[in-house]
Scaffold this motif. Structure first.
Motif, mmCIF file in Angstrom:
data_model
loop_
_atom_site.group_PDB
_atom_site.id
_atom_site.type_symbol
_atom_site.label_atom_id
_atom_site.label_comp_id
_atom_site.label_asym_id
_atom_site.label_seq_id
_atom_site.Cartn_x
_atom_site.Cartn_y
_atom_site.Cartn_z
ATOM 1 N N ALA A 403 0.813 -1.215 0.000
ATOM 2 C CA ALA A 403 0.000 0.000 0.000
ATOM 3 C C ALA A 403 0.845 1.262 0.000
ATOM 4 C CB ALA A 403 -0.928 0.004 1.220
ATOM 5 N N ALA A 404 2.100 1.194 0.519
ATOM 6 C CA ALA A 404 2.930 2.403 0.599
ATOM 7 C C ALA A 404 4.374 2.031 0.871
ATOM 8 C CB ALA A 404 2.418 3.335 1.692
ATOM 9 N N PRO A 427 2.282 5.229 -2.707
ATOM 10 C CA PRO A 427 2.408 6.453 -1.909
ATOM 11 C C PRO A 427 3.685 6.373 -1.074
ATOM 12 C CG PRO A 427 0.175 5.598 -1.792
ATOM 13 C CD PRO A 427 1.005 4.539 -2.459
ATOM 14 N N MET A 428 4.270 7.525 -0.745
ATOM 15 C CA MET A 428 5.612 7.553 -0.166
ATOM 16 C C MET A 428 5.643 8.336 1.142
ATOM 17 S SD MET A 428 7.192 6.006 -2.728
ATOM 18 C CE MET A 428 8.939 6.378 -2.570
ATOM 19 N N ASP A 443 4.912 16.360 -1.648
ATOM 20 C CA ASP A 443 4.257 16.419 -0.331
ATOM 21 C C ASP A 443 2.763 16.695 -0.446
ATOM 22 O OD1 ASP A 443 4.255 16.366 2.505
ATOM 23 O OD2 ASP A 443 4.200 18.558 2.535
ATOM 24 N N GLY A 444 1.980 15.827 0.175
ATOM 25 C CA GLY A 444 0.535 15.975 0.184
ATOM 26 C C GLY A 444 -0.151 15.497 -1.071
ATOM 27 N N LYS A 445 0.629 15.084 -2.088
ATOM 28 C CA LYS A 445 0.029 14.656 -3.356
ATOM 29 C C LYS A 445 0.282 13.182 -3.673
ATOM 30 C CE LYS A 445 0.015 19.280 -5.357
ATOM 31 N NZ LYS A 445 0.469 20.157 -6.467
ATOM 32 N N ASN A 446 1.461 12.690 -3.271
ATOM 33 C CA ASN A 446 1.674 11.242 -3.398
ATOM 34 C C ASN A 446 2.252 10.671 -2.098
ATOM 35 O OD1 ASN A 446 4.464 12.003 -3.579
ATOM 36 N ND2 ASN A 446 4.890 10.127 -4.744
ATOM 37 N N GLY A 467 3.301 9.417 12.786
ATOM 38 C CA GLY A 467 2.155 10.277 12.466
ATOM 39 C C GLY A 467 1.812 10.236 10.989
ATOM 40 N N ALA A 468 2.854 10.187 10.151
ATOM 41 C CA ALA A 468 2.616 10.138 8.701
ATOM 42 C C ALA A 468 1.969 8.814 8.296
ATOM 43 C CB ALA A 468 3.939 10.335 7.959
ATOM 44 N N VAL A 469 2.379 7.734 8.939
ATOM 45 C CA VAL A 469 1.784 6.428 8.642
ATOM 46 C C VAL A 469 0.292 6.439 8.982
ATOM 47 C CG1 VAL A 469 1.744 3.978 9.284
ATOM 48 C CG2 VAL A 469 3.940 5.149 8.923
ATOM 49 N N VAL A 470 -0.018 6.958 10.162
ATOM 50 C CA VAL A 470 -1.423 7.008 10.588
ATOM 51 C C VAL A 470 -2.229 7.892 9.642
ATOM 52 C CG1 VAL A 470 -2.979 7.746 12.425
ATOM 53 C CG2 VAL A 470 -0.854 6.534 13.000
ATOM 54 N N LYS A 471 -1.676 9.057 9.299
ATOM 55 C CA LYS A 471 -2.376 9.988 8.413
ATOM 56 C C LYS A 471 -2.608 9.367 7.035
ATOM 57 C CE LYS A 471 -1.967 14.754 6.681
ATOM 58 N NZ LYS A 471 -1.080 15.946 6.623
ATOM 59 N N LEU A 472 -1.585 8.691 6.514
ATOM 60 C CA LEU A 472 -1.699 8.082 5.188
ATOM 61 C C LEU A 472 -2.808 7.039 5.149
ATOM 62 C CD1 LEU A 472 -0.490 7.758 2.304
ATOM 63 C CD2 LEU A 472 1.002 6.004 3.260
ATOM 64 N N PHE A 473 -2.915 6.256 6.219
ATOM 65 C CA PHE A 473 -3.852 5.144 6.210
ATOM 66 C C PHE A 473 -5.222 5.455 6.829
ATOM 67 C CE2 PHE A 473 -0.015 2.093 6.137
ATOM 68 C CZ PHE A 473 -0.021 2.076 4.753
ATOM 69 N N THR A 474 -5.396 6.709 7.248
ATOM 70 C CA THR A 474 -6.708 7.052 7.831
ATOM 71 C C THR A 474 -7.399 8.210 7.138
ATOM 72 O OG1 THR A 474 -5.640 8.469 9.503
ATOM 73 C CG2 THR A 474 -6.094 6.169 10.126
ATOM 74 N N THR A 475 -6.622 9.153 6.556
ATOM 75 C CA THR A 475 -7.265 10.338 5.973
ATOM 76 C C THR A 475 -6.905 10.596 4.506
ATOM 77 O OG1 THR A 475 -5.514 11.869 6.676
ATOM 78 C CG2 THR A 475 -7.305 11.426 8.256
ATOM 79 N N ALA A 476 -5.802 10.046 4.010
ATOM 80 C CA ALA A 476 -5.347 10.368 2.645
ATOM 81 C C ALA A 476 -6.221 9.716 1.587
ATOM 82 C CB ALA A 476 -3.903 9.922 2.467
ATOM 83 N N ASP A 477 -6.274 10.348 0.419
ATOM 84 C CA ASP A 477 -6.951 9.786 -0.739
ATOM 85 C C ASP A 477 -5.962 8.857 -1.443
ATOM 86 O OD1 ASP A 477 -8.046 9.239 -3.269
ATOM 87 O OD2 ASP A 477 -9.148 11.139 -3.302
#
Length: 511
Positions: A403-404, A427-428, A443-446, A467-477
């Motif tokens: 997934a990332a 995603p990175m 940043d914020g796009k991929n 924090g980035a891991v949580v954000k990627l898997f909970t709020t990102a498109d």
């Protein structure tokens, strides 16, 4: 026209330099430009052909310094055991034979002769061999090396304590000795039938002469040895003419901690090249950011304006799309398991993110000295169920299942694993450090390019990653991030990178 690519060694767990050369070989083949890859280290633990083939080189593309002066070709180890047994008349010498090491070796012993012979199979099923070691009276006395023929033998002092190699013979196809390498400590002398070379530098220079370089040829210096045994970089600078000389900068070119407005501390691997710019037709860097900075620094600190070209050190045969659904909340990272890669931060970050994303996983691909410490760290965090050390693998078709991608490294000149990851639409997550993350993370796009200051505590860096891991898997498109990664990867398709090499080589031809 021939492009000569200069390196030192190669191994099963090669560095980014060897991978960069392998990618370059793909581009040069596409351009139909003949290329040779020169390796000057003594490589005897394995037939060098195994190592180069592993990275996709063709046998005829390889120049190995130690067999350059023989007529033995780079080729697979397919010497038959039966022929070896006949060579030394083993069947009539009353040797006992047994299988050892799970069938990977045959061990022959003779009490009458006081000799044991250890034969290593290259292919146990085909019964082909690549090494044979001889032990007399409990001490190694010699070892033979085979491909399609015996290409080298090393002879030992035979002492019970401090046993060491005294000399090596390198052979021609007909079994005659092409030359002998005499060894005394770090000093080497090379004895040919009609000539003696009193150092590896002298013989390396002879190799350069025998390449018969022309004005249409190009030498690309990827790695130089500035040690006591070989100074190939200086030799190439002094003797490359009439061929063009190109320098690839594979790492950050300077140390910012010891650099100010008046003085720069160049990376010691490139200081010689940077202070002899008049001999260089072009410097090559992997990203535009590094190119712009290097041009600025050349002007600021040396008042010179050499040619600096951006050509990625990697390329993609294709954009890789998954055929099944990516595993949700799965992370991958791939690198040497080395301290500077900061994989320990990733382990701690994912263990922390696990509290908020219970099905998060991290697979760590690669080998290296940090394996033991990382295993212990995973155990300490009770993370064995979701963080795994996967070892070394071909990841071409593996990235797409995740997934990332997450990176802890704070210094990547380019980052081949980053390229491969975006080429599979991942995603990175990584820190805002030169140059790879800045190239492949929008940043914020991929993904997320995280702020970074070296003086911050490890805990703060781990918190940012978690924090980035949580954000990627909970709020990102996720779908938008995936598409943006594919967009970023497009310029790195092999055809596009080959065009850049073609453009540079055409310019050099008319320089």
């Amino acid at each position: 026209m021939t492009v000569y690519n200069v390196n030192l060694g190669i191994s099963w767990a090669s560095s980014g330099v060897e991978y960069a050369q392998a990618y370059r070989a793909q581009s040069l083949r596409k351009l139909k430009v003949p290329a040779k890859f020169i390796f000057s280290d003594l490589i005897l633990a394995n037939n060098i052909e195994d190592l180069t083939k592993n990275l996709g080189y063709s046998d005829d593309e390889i120049i190995w310094f130690y067999n350059f002066f023989t007529d033995v070709k780079i080729a697979p180890s397919d010497y038959p055991l039966s022929k070896f047994e006949d060579d030394i008349n083993l069947k009539d010498r009353n040797f006992n034979r047994k299988e050892i090491n799970g069938g990977k070796n045959y061990f022959y012993t003779s009490d009458e002769e006081g000799l044991s012979i250890n034969v290593r199979f290259h292919d146990p099923e085909k019964k082909t061999i690549d090494q044979v070691s001889y032990v007399a009276n409990g001490a190694m006395v010699k070892r033979d090396f085979y491909s399609y023929t015996k290409y080298a033998t090393e002879y030992y002092s035979g002492e019970k304590k401090g046993n060491h190699v005294v000399y090596r013979d390198f052979y021609n196809e007909d079994g005659s000795v092409a030359y002998t390498q005499h060894i005394r400590g770090r000093h080497e002398v090379f004895e040919f039938p009609d000539q003696i070379y009193y150092s590896k530098n002298d013989l390396y220079l002879e190799m350069l002469k025998r390449l018969h370089l022309t004005k249409d040829d190009t030498i690309i210096l990827d790695r130089e040895d500035d040690g006591n045994i070989l100074i190939n970089g200086q030799l190439i600078f002094e003797h490359h003419n009439p061929a063009k000389l190109v320098i690839v900068v594979h790492a950050d070119q300077y140390d910012e901690h010891y650099t100010n407005k008046k003085n720069v501390l160049w990376n010691n691997f490139y200081e010689y090249q940077f202070t002899h710019t008049k001999d260089v037709a072009s410097f090559i860097v992997a990203t535009d950011k590094q190119r712009d900075l290097l041009i600025k620094q050349f002007k600021q600190y040396q008042n010179v304006t050499p040619n600096v070209t951006t050509i990625p050190v990697g390329n993609l045969q294709k954009l890789t799309k998954p055929t099944t659904k990516r595993k949700p909340h799965s992370l991958i990272t791939a690198s040497r398991l080395a301290t500077e890669k900061h994989i320990d931060w990733l382990v701690k970050a994912v263990a922390k993110a696990h509290k908020e994303v219970p099905d998060v996983t991290l697979d760590i691909y690669g080998q290296g000295g940090e394996m033991g410490r990382l295993t212990e760290l995973i155990n300490q965090n009770h993370a064995n169920d979701y963080i795994r050390l996967m070892g070394q693998h071909d990841l071409t078709e593996v990235y797409k299942n995740y997934a990332a991608y997450i990176a802890g490294s704070t210094s990547e000149g380019f980052g081949l694993s980053l390229l491969e990851a975006v080429g599979s639409g991942l995603p990175m997550i990584g820190f805002d450090v030169p140059y790879g993350n800045q190239t492949f993370i929008d940043d914020g796009k991929n993904g997320y390019l995280l702020p970074y200051t070296q003086d911050w505590s490890d805990d703060k860096k781990v918190d940012l990653l978690a924090g980035a891991v949580v954000k990627l898997f909970t709020t990102a498109d996720q779908e938008k991030f995936i598409q943006r990664s594919y967009d970023l990867a497009e310029p790195y398709l092999t055809d596009n990178v080959a065009k850049r090499w073609g453009k540079l080589l055409e310019e050099l031809k008319h320089d």
